[in-house]
Design a protein around this motif. Structure first.
Motif, PDB file in Angstrom:
ATOM      1  N   ARG A 243     -12.427 -11.261 -52.421  1.00 38.75           N
ATOM      2  CA  ARG A 243     -11.143 -10.547 -52.507  1.00 38.75           C
ATOM      3  C   ARG A 243     -10.311 -11.039 -53.689  1.00 38.75           C
ATOM      4  O   ARG A 243      -9.710 -10.250 -54.423  1.00 38.75           O
ATOM      5  N   TYR A 244     -10.253 -12.352 -53.887  1.00 39.50           N
ATOM      6  CA  TYR A 244      -9.454 -12.907 -54.985  1.00 39.50           C
ATOM      7  C   TYR A 244     -10.162 -12.802 -56.322  1.00 39.50           C
ATOM      8  O   TYR A 244      -9.515 -12.783 -57.378  1.00 39.50           O
TER       9      TYR A 244
ATOM     10  N   GLU B 215     -11.471 -10.416 -57.760  1.00 41.35           N
ATOM     11  CA  GLU B 215     -11.100  -9.211 -58.492  1.00 41.35           C
ATOM     12  C   GLU B 215      -9.911  -9.448 -59.425  1.00 41.35           C
ATOM     13  O   GLU B 215      -9.687  -8.682 -60.359  1.00 41.35           O
ATOM     14  N   GLN B 216      -9.156 -10.525 -59.173  1.00 37.00           N
ATOM     15  CA  GLN B 216      -7.977 -10.821 -59.985  1.00 37.00           C
ATOM     16  C   GLN B 216      -8.258 -11.832 -61.101  1.00 37.00           C
ATOM     17  O   GLN B 216      -7.372 -12.169 -61.882  1.00 37.00           O
ATOM     18  N   CYS B 217      -9.499 -12.352 -61.154  1.00 38.50           N
ATOM     19  CA  CYS B 217      -9.844 -13.305 -62.218  1.00 38.50           C
ATOM     20  C   CYS B 217      -9.783 -12.610 -63.579  1.00 38.50           C
ATOM     21  O   CYS B 217     -10.096 -11.420 -63.705  1.00 38.50           O
ATOM     22  N   LYS B 218      -9.397 -13.354 -64.598  1.00 41.37           N
ATOM     23  CA  LYS B 218      -9.243 -12.764 -65.929  1.00 41.37           C
ATOM     24  C   LYS B 218     -10.574 -12.329 -66.514  1.00 41.37           C
ATOM     25  O   LYS B 218     -10.665 -11.290 -67.172  1.00 41.37           O
TER      26      LYS B 218
ATOM     27  N   ARG C 223     -14.521 -11.222 -66.343  1.00 41.56           N
ATOM     28  CA  ARG C 223     -15.573 -10.633 -65.514  1.00 41.56           C
ATOM     29  C   ARG C 223     -16.749 -11.601 -65.418  1.00 41.56           C
ATOM     30  O   ARG C 223     -17.122 -12.237 -66.401  1.00 41.56           O
TER      31      ARG C 223
ATOM     32  N   LYS D 102      -7.838 -19.380 -65.985  1.00 42.39           N
ATOM     33  CA  LYS D 102      -7.138 -18.253 -65.358  1.00 42.39           C
ATOM     34  C   LYS D 102      -7.982 -17.628 -64.251  1.00 42.39           C
ATOM     35  O   LYS D 102      -8.145 -16.406 -64.161  1.00 42.39           O
ATOM     36  N   CYS D 103      -8.491 -18.518 -63.384  1.00 41.02           N
ATOM     37  CA  CYS D 103      -9.334 -18.097 -62.252  1.00 41.02           C
ATOM     38  C   CYS D 103      -8.445 -17.906 -61.025  1.00 41.02           C
ATOM     39  O   CYS D 103      -7.829 -18.863 -60.536  1.00 41.02           O
ATOM     40  N   ALA D 104      -8.393 -16.699 -60.506  1.00 46.57           N
ATOM     41  CA  ALA D 104      -7.560 -16.392 -59.353  1.00 46.57           C
ATOM     42  C   ALA D 104      -8.078 -17.064 -58.087  1.00 46.57           C
ATOM     43  O   ALA D 104      -7.298 -17.371 -57.178  1.00 46.57           O
TER      44      ALA D 104
END
Length: 294
Positions: free
Chosen positions: A243-244, A246-249, A251, A260-262
């Motif tokens: 789930r989180y 998907e927000q990582c900077k 791919r 910047k890893c969510a």
């Protein structure tokens, strides 16, 4: 030519269920030549040359999935049986089971046994784990020794599904199966006090009709490897990490050292459990370090 499902494999024979009958069959040599093997759970075409003779499996239908250990195909879900004591509850092992099952698109149901052996402090700790896994989205059931309502509790989860009953030796799998199907009267194993684990009591894989579905009791085993899993796929096997992610900077972020890893931010904020993330890291690193096969 007949069509049916393999319900049992034993000593080189495959027992195909068709119209209420089990037909004893052999696999054709063509499967060996292709490096294939029929599995319990496979839907197959078979022929019988003369009445009373063994049949031959001619074709294996396309599979939904196929597990290696245990060797079984077309599984919908797994009832993962874990004891909370003797042997003690092990989240590392549980998460390894969950990851592999997810990679094969098998839905897990976690069943914790032997809760009657816990003292109050231990019960509180297990209750916290139950809340953790339920919050992630897993179904968690509990079982006590001689629990009168156990059959009623479990049956709805098995209805109209093909279910694998899996877990370590000695956690109460055979006892659980005896509760579901008393007529089987399976032999249960005592815990080896010196080794802290049970002796294997199940010798083959067999699908048994229960609650309008099929249940497979499988030989006990204590670990999974990740030979069929790529490091990039592990994220999707942890629902809360997926789930989180998907927000990582970036791919393809593995959530190890990337900026910047969510996911790492969610761990730091307490939104992802630290012990679950550690298990994720262990599995990814294990895959990275494994030797290539040629």
């Amino acid at each position: 030519m007949g069509e049916g499902q393999i319900r049992k494999a034993l000593s080189g024979y495959y027992y195909v269920f068709d119209n209420g009958e089990l037909i004893q069959c052999r696999g054709r040599g063509i499967f060996r030549n292709r490096g294939e093997s029929p599995l319990v759970g496979d839907y197959v075409d078979y022929t019988v040359e003369t009445a009373g003779s063994d049949g031959s499996i001619e074709r294996i239908h396309e599979r939904k999935n196929a597990l290696v250990r245990p060797p079984i195909a077309n599984v919908d879900q797994a009832l993962l049986v874990f004891s909370v004591k003797e042997p003690d509850f092990n989240t590392v092992l549980l998460d390894r089971f969950l990851v592999v099952l997810s990679s094969f698109h098998v839905q897990p149901i976690i069943c914790l046994t032997k809760l009657d052996l816990l003292d109050d402090e231990e019960k509180s700790a297990i209750a916290t784990y139950i809340k953790d896994y339920e919050h992630i989205g897993y179904t968690v059931l509990t079982a006590y020794k001689d629990e009168a309502e156990l059959q009623t509790k479990l049956m709805p989860h098995l209805a109209h599904k093909t279910t694998v009953l899996a877990g370590q030796s000695g956690v109460g799998k055979s006892t659980l199966l005896n509760t579901l199907l008393p007529s089987l009267a399976l032999k249960t194993a005592e815990i080896s006090q010196s080794l802290g684990r049970g002796r294997h009591t199940t010798r083959h894989v067999e699908l048994i009709e229960v609650a309008g579905g099929l249940l497979a009791d499988t030989p006990g085993f204590s670990s999974f490897d990740f030979d069929e899993l790529d490091k990039e796929d592990v994220t999707q096997c942890f629902p809360e990490i997926a789930r989180y992610a998907e927000q990582c900077k970036f791919r393809g972020c593995l959530h190890l050292k990337e900026p910047k890893c969510a996911v790492k931010a969610a761990v730091a904020n307490g939104d992802i459990l630290t012990y679950r993330f550690k298990h994720y890291e262990q599995i990814v690193n294990e895959i990275i370090e494994r030797k290539p096969r040629y």
